[in-house]
Design a protein around this motif. Structure first.
Motif, mmCIF file in Angstrom:
data_model
loop_
_atom_site.group_PDB
_atom_site.id
_atom_site.type_symbol
_atom_site.label_atom_id
_atom_site.label_comp_id
_atom_site.label_asym_id
_atom_site.label_seq_id
_atom_site.Cartn_x
_atom_site.Cartn_y
_atom_site.Cartn_z
ATOM 1 N N PRO A 151 0.926 -1.134 -0.197
ATOM 2 C CA PRO A 151 -0.004 0.120 0.049
ATOM 3 C C PRO A 151 0.789 1.249 0.052
ATOM 4 O O PRO A 151 1.960 1.222 0.604
ATOM 5 N N ARG A 152 0.410 2.403 -0.794
ATOM 6 C CA ARG A 152 0.925 3.726 -0.584
ATOM 7 C C ARG A 152 1.021 4.145 0.850
ATOM 8 O O ARG A 152 1.903 4.851 1.500
ATOM 9 N N THR A 153 -0.224 4.179 1.485
ATOM 10 C CA THR A 153 -0.504 4.255 2.762
ATOM 11 C C THR A 153 -1.381 3.241 3.410
ATOM 12 O O THR A 153 -2.210 2.852 2.916
ATOM 13 N N LEU A 154 -0.874 3.196 4.860
ATOM 14 C CA LEU A 154 -1.477 2.267 5.780
ATOM 15 C C LEU A 154 -2.123 3.058 6.930
ATOM 16 O O LEU A 154 -1.409 3.824 7.564
ATOM 17 N N GLU A 155 -3.138 2.895 7.233
ATOM 18 C CA GLU A 155 -4.108 3.389 8.457
ATOM 19 C C GLU A 155 -4.757 2.806 9.297
ATOM 20 O O GLU A 155 -5.533 1.648 8.825
ATOM 21 N N ILE A 156 -4.484 2.838 10.463
ATOM 22 C CA ILE A 156 -5.416 1.860 11.551
ATOM 23 C C ILE A 156 -6.071 2.869 12.508
ATOM 24 O O ILE A 156 -5.509 3.900 12.899
ATOM 25 N N LYS A 157 -7.230 2.437 12.524
ATOM 26 C CA LYS A 157 -8.174 3.391 13.518
ATOM 27 C C LYS A 157 -8.859 2.737 14.494
ATOM 28 O O LYS A 157 -9.565 1.448 14.029
ATOM 29 N N ALA A 158 -9.107 2.897 15.695
ATOM 30 C CA ALA A 158 -9.643 2.346 16.821
ATOM 31 C C ALA A 158 -9.979 3.316 18.031
ATOM 32 O O ALA A 158 -9.386 4.184 18.237
ATOM 33 N N ARG A 159 -11.350 2.894 18.595
ATOM 34 C CA ARG A 159 -11.646 3.734 19.623
ATOM 35 C C ARG A 159 -11.120 3.114 20.833
ATOM 36 O O ARG A 159 -11.398 1.800 21.008
ATOM 37 N N LEU A 160 -10.406 3.867 21.635
ATOM 38 C CA LEU A 160 -9.844 3.159 22.927
ATOM 39 C C LEU A 160 -9.955 4.089 23.847
ATOM 40 O O LEU A 160 -9.906 5.218 24.087
#
Length: 226
Positions: free
Chosen positions: A109-118
């Motif tokens: 991937p050109r960009t990798l993004e991880i998102k989570a509510r913590l």
């Protein structure tokens, strides 16, 4: 934070909800723990049910259900969906980790993004200084570290984003569902008050819509980079 008000429902929860005991499940290889035991499901089918993969133009989005954690490293852990604003996996009282398996991509991937509510984890209202330093690992390689808010029952969204091709390559992503995403409160962290990972909203009064853990691969017009 609301769990302490409902401990007297432990017996009935084994029939209708999710166990909230401190005792580990009999089989840690199965991530979903309901009714006091691990559900006997096929491993491949379990992965497919635990995640949802959407493919769009130049983007792949993987959504992970928060209850499908593996290898919980906390002394006290479980999944709560009986009250409050959001369902959530919880781990206390100090350090530990939650792991999730996910599908990678054939192209880099050109960009990798991880998102989570913590948030941090507390059996009551979290105090202002009861935060947690959370390190995110993919396939054993550190992505970054963020300090998450005290346990307030709702948490907040945190995003880890990588754009450096060299750092993305070090993650050793594979196109199957054997990759590991791991949220860690390290024993050596300065701030360690457990961890909550929030998912779906449980009622209309939740301050924001609930979301699963999301991993987004953004590709260029050629599909990716090498």
């Amino acid at each position: 934070m609301w769990r302490s008000l409902y401990l007297f429902l432990l017996i009935s929860c084994t029939q209708t909800g999710t166990i909230i005991s401190d005792a580990p499940p009999p089989n840690l290889s199965q991530p979903v723990i309901r009714g006091g035991w691990a559900l006997p499901v096929d491993e491949h089918e379990e992965i497919q049910r635990a995640e949802n993969v959407e493919r769009r133009d130049h983007e792949i989005r993987v959504s992970l259900a928060v209850e499908h954690f593996e290898k919980p490293g906390f002394d006290r852990y479980g999944f709560w969906d009986q009250s409050g604003n959001y369902e959530h996996a919880y781990g206390g009282d100090q350090d530990g980790s939650f792991s999730y398996r996910f599908t990678g991509t054939e192209m880099m991937p050109r960009t990798l993004e991880i998102k989570a509510r913590l948030s941090a984890e507390s059996q009551s209202q979290g105090k202002a200084d009861e935060t947690s330093d959370v390190t995110l690992l993919i396939n054993g390689t550190e992505v970054g570290r963020q300090t998450v808010v005290p346990d307030n029952g709702v948490g907040r969204f945190y995003v880890w984003r990588l754009k450096d091709p060299a750092r993305i390559r070090k993650l050793r992503l594979t196109p199957d569902a054997t990759n590991e995403l791991r949220f860690v409160v390290d024993p050596q962290a300065k701030k360690k008050h457990g961890l909550c990972i929030y998912g779906k909203a449980l009622n209309a009064s939740a301050p924001e819509p609930g979301e699963p853990i999301t991993i987004v691969y953004r590709l260029d017009e050629k599909g990716g980079i090498r």
